[in-house]
Design a protein around this motif. Sequence first.
Motif, PDB file in Angstrom:
ATOM      1  N   ASP A 199       0.827  -1.132  -0.005  1.00 49.69           N
ATOM      2  CA  ASP A 199       0.098   0.035  -0.005  1.00 49.69           C
ATOM      3  C   ASP A 199       0.932   1.290  -0.050  1.00 49.69           C
ATOM      4  N   GLU A 200       1.852   1.220   0.598  1.00 47.04           N
ATOM      5  CA  GLU A 200       3.157   2.387   0.708  1.00 47.04           C
ATOM      6  C   GLU A 200       3.550   2.587  -0.868  1.00 47.04           C
ATOM      7  N   PHE A 201       3.781   1.462  -1.562  1.00 49.45           N
ATOM      8  CA  PHE A 201       4.484   1.430  -2.979  1.00 49.45           C
ATOM      9  C   PHE A 201       3.203   2.190  -3.685  1.00 49.45           C
ATOM     10  N   GLU A 202       2.096   1.689  -3.470  1.00 55.02           N
ATOM     11  CA  GLU A 202       0.961   2.170  -4.457  1.00 55.02           C
ATOM     12  C   GLU A 202       0.865   3.673  -4.628  1.00 55.02           C
ATOM     13  N   VAL A 203       0.962   4.231  -3.272  1.00 57.85           N
ATOM     14  CA  VAL A 203       0.927   5.602  -3.219  1.00 57.85           C
ATOM     15  C   VAL A 203       1.965   6.270  -3.937  1.00 57.85           C
ATOM     16  N   TYR A 204       3.104   5.915  -4.071  1.00 56.03           N
ATOM     17  CA  TYR A 204       4.287   6.525  -4.899  1.00 56.03           C
ATOM     18  C   TYR A 204       3.875   6.122  -6.523  1.00 56.03           C
ATOM     19  N   ARG A 205       3.533   5.052  -6.751  1.00 51.67           N
ATOM     20  CA  ARG A 205       3.239   4.301  -8.065  1.00 51.67           C
ATOM     21  C   ARG A 205       2.194   5.485  -8.613  1.00 51.67           C
ATOM     22  N   LYS A 206       1.231   5.731  -7.875  1.00 48.97           N
ATOM     23  CA  LYS A 206       0.265   6.746  -8.440  1.00 48.97           C
ATOM     24  C   LYS A 206       1.064   8.257  -8.915  1.00 48.97           C
ATOM     25  N   LYS A 207       1.745   8.407  -7.868  1.00 45.59           N
ATOM     26  CA  LYS A 207       2.619   9.966  -8.081  1.00 45.59           C
ATOM     27  C   LYS A 207       3.090   9.826  -9.364  1.00 45.59           C
ATOM     28  N   LEU A 208       4.051   8.588  -9.588  1.00 45.06           N
ATOM     29  CA  LEU A 208       4.789   8.387 -10.590  1.00 45.06           C
ATOM     30  C   LEU A 208       4.031   8.629 -12.173  1.00 45.06           C
ATOM     31  N   VAL A 209       2.772   7.973 -11.848  1.00 45.21           N
ATOM     32  CA  VAL A 209       1.931   8.071 -13.212  1.00 45.21           C
ATOM     33  C   VAL A 209       1.424   9.415 -13.397  1.00 45.21           C
ATOM     34  N   LYS A 210       1.068  10.148 -12.149  1.00 45.50           N
ATOM     35  CA  LYS A 210       0.722  11.397 -12.629  1.00 45.50           C
ATOM     36  C   LYS A 210       1.759  12.244 -13.097  1.00 45.50           C
ATOM     37  N   TYR A 211       2.950  12.244 -12.454  1.00 44.27           N
ATOM     38  CA  TYR A 211       4.055  12.912 -13.144  1.00 44.27           C
ATOM     39  C   TYR A 211       4.244  12.668 -14.420  1.00 44.27           C
ATOM     40  N   GLU A 212       4.084  11.487 -14.953  1.00 43.68           N
ATOM     41  CA  GLU A 212       4.284  11.074 -16.504  1.00 43.68           C
ATOM     42  C   GLU A 212       3.221  11.875 -17.190  1.00 43.68           C
ATOM     43  N   GLU A 213       2.115  11.987 -16.667  1.00 39.87           N
ATOM     44  CA  GLU A 213       0.915  12.729 -17.419  1.00 39.87           C
ATOM     45  C   GLU A 213       1.212  14.173 -17.308  1.00 39.87           C
ATOM     46  N   ILE A 214       1.848  14.685 -16.164  1.00 38.00           N
ATOM     47  CA  ILE A 214       2.181  16.151 -15.897  1.00 38.00           C
ATOM     48  C   ILE A 214       3.197  16.476 -17.255  1.00 38.00           C
ATOM     49  N   ALA A 215       4.305  15.497 -17.377  1.00 37.48           N
ATOM     50  CA  ALA A 215       5.312  15.862 -18.160  1.00 37.48           C
ATOM     51  C   ALA A 215       4.844  15.757 -19.537  1.00 37.48           C
ATOM     52  N   ASP A 216       3.810  15.112 -20.061  1.00 34.69           N
ATOM     53  CA  ASP A 216       3.380  15.033 -21.185  1.00 34.69           C
ATOM     54  C   ASP A 216       2.601  16.300 -21.691  1.00 34.69           C
ATOM     55  N   ARG A 217       1.898  17.033 -20.668  1.00 33.75           N
ATOM     56  CA  ARG A 217       1.233  18.046 -20.768  1.00 33.75           C
ATOM     57  C   ARG A 217       2.103  19.223 -20.919  1.00 33.75           C
ATOM     58  N   ILE A 218       3.039  19.289 -19.857  1.00 37.20           N
ATOM     59  CA  ILE A 218       4.108  20.423 -20.068  1.00 37.20           C
ATOM     60  C   ILE A 218       4.684  20.406 -21.299  1.00 37.20           C
ATOM     61  N   GLU A 219       5.351  19.383 -21.711  1.00 40.99           N
ATOM     62  CA  GLU A 219       5.875  19.305 -23.107  1.00 40.99           C
ATOM     63  C   GLU A 219       4.940  19.928 -24.136  1.00 40.99           C
ATOM     64  N   TYR A 220       3.890  19.260 -24.324  1.00 42.56           N
ATOM     65  CA  TYR A 220       2.644  19.955 -25.292  1.00 42.56           C
ATOM     66  C   TYR A 220       2.526  21.356 -24.939  1.00 42.56           C
ATOM     67  N   GLU A 221       2.416  22.005 -23.837  1.00 42.51           N
ATOM     68  CA  GLU A 221       2.194  23.290 -23.717  1.00 42.51           C
ATOM     69  C   GLU A 221       3.393  24.154 -24.287  1.00 42.51           C
ATOM     70  N   ILE A 222       4.647  23.897 -23.642  1.00 41.12           N
ATOM     71  CA  ILE A 222       5.811  24.490 -24.051  1.00 41.12           C
ATOM     72  C   ILE A 222       5.831  24.692 -25.697  1.00 41.12           C
ATOM     73  N   ALA A 223       5.668  23.255 -26.191  1.00 39.10           N
ATOM     74  CA  ALA A 223       5.713  23.102 -27.747  1.00 39.10           C
ATOM     75  C   ALA A 223       4.710  24.162 -28.385  1.00 39.10           C
ATOM     76  N   THR A 224       3.510  24.112 -27.836  1.00 40.01           N
ATOM     77  CA  THR A 224       2.525  24.880 -28.582  1.00 40.01           C
ATOM     78  C   THR A 224       2.924  26.377 -28.536  1.00 40.01           C
ATOM     79  N   PHE A 225       3.657  26.829 -27.360  1.00 40.35           N
ATOM     80  CA  PHE A 225       4.226  28.157 -26.993  1.00 40.35           C
ATOM     81  C   PHE A 225       5.085  28.426 -28.131  1.00 40.35           C
TER      82      PHE A 225
END
Length: 572
Positions: free
Chosen positions: A397-423
Amino acid sequence: MFLQLLTLLGALGMFLYGMNMMSSGLQKAAGNRLRKLLGAMTSSPFKGVMTGLTITSIIQSSSATTVMVVGFVNAALLTLNQAIGVIMGANIGTTVTAWLVSLLGFKADISIFAVPLMAIGFVLSIAKSEKYRNISEFIIGFSLLFLGLSLMKNSVPDLRETPEILSFIQQWTGYGFGSVIIFLIFGTLLTLVLQSSSATMALTLIMMSMGWIPFDMAAAMVLGENIGTTITANIAAAVGNPNARRAALAHTFFNVFGVIWALILYRPFLSLIGTIITWLGYPNPTLIDYSAGIEAGSVESTAALYGVSMLHTLFNTFNTLILIWFIPLIVRFVTWAIKNKPEDEEQTVRLKYINAGPMGTAELALGEAKNEIVHFAQICRNGLGYIRSAVNAAKEDEFEVYRKKLVKYEEIADRIEYEIATFLNSLPQDSISEETRHKVKSMYKIIGELESLGDSGESISRIISRRNIHNKSFSEQQIEKINTMLSLVDHAYGIMIDNLQSSENSMANLRRAVDCEIEINEMRNSLREAEILKIEQNDAEYQSSVYYLDLISEIERMGDFMINISEALQSK
């Protein structure tokens, strides 16, 4: 009459296009130097004022300068105190346009030289050197500006031929101080529509020189232009961070305050202008009879033109001399008016620097993009902390907390890359220099590699998830070695971010990054050889070793992405 109106609108369009073209050519020719000049303003308000004055005098647009300053505040390249000083200087710098028009556009028919200048501009435009092509853009823009001004003068109806226009205008000039307010509002609205105080100033000078309006009404229009020009920066700052909105509000406060004191002292102020023009050997513009028009090139015409230009300059100079001592109070006021919103973790991983709307100049947008990329890299480094926590998690259960964080950060990285590229994609390619174009290209490469770092975090979480599904675990020695390797990657992150922040992409910076990458590779090879040897000697659980080897390979790949980023910086 209708054809004359269309000609006037077309001439106005030529004037505005010429001004934008002239400004664009200068920005491309001096983009790097302007970036360094603005970024170097870190000391006194006086230096900030001089910087704003210099840049606006060069690019001939206070709106471009103030929007640029708002963007730089948004990108944390300027503090609010520095920005206010630059904006004050920009207000003085924009008065150069009025003097340019008064000295060249009315006193002599510069349009005679404009066409031959366009021929020179064309010759330079086909040169191989980008420097000459940028100069050609400036020359052609300069020519179009004064051709447009000449056409505007010639297309404005003569009051002696159309007296009905005079009677209509005179209706609005007969209300005493009320007329001053009417023409102030008119100047504000006209600047809002044209999005150029310089174009409104040119129209004001033409209307006065043709006898449409007297000197005091022209002065009121000039005051209105100073309010209208603040709207552009406020629009740009509307989606920016609080400091960007504060800089735009400070600009509005500065100009509105100036208009208030100028209205209170309106008649004495005009008398001062009249006295100064008289000292220069010309008739007092406040005493000239404008009702029958003014003959072009006459001393009366020159006195009126110089009077409006002098009023514009003194208004902004006096306003700066008054308020420059109160910059800390202005900062406190705008900070009180626009408060910071409390941030949660979701807000801290969004764009910070390139959300202040369009930049006034594409050449200077690189400062925002660079800071946003550094911010992106810091977000990715935060993800490394979650990788370490996921590796060291003792319970599912402790690992699951951090796994979700890493999945979230991957989505964040995708979004930021797209927004900077758009700019970056929104920057007009025809308005930036070849050097800047190469920098933009390397930025695309960098944000792609940063996004891959986000992917690595999720990949590592999947490896650990598969290990857990098969009820396997890493030994204490394996976890210790993984942590050591993660420490090397964290060190590589620090070097990479230092290189991204550095103003000089030297070979020494690249050498540090290469040395760190070699160290990561050597440790990966050492750990892999040692683990394979254990498998051969039946001294390790095979399936756990497979997950362990996959994990250190993925960590090593992160080092590859980081060295790619440092190498991309050299391609700038």
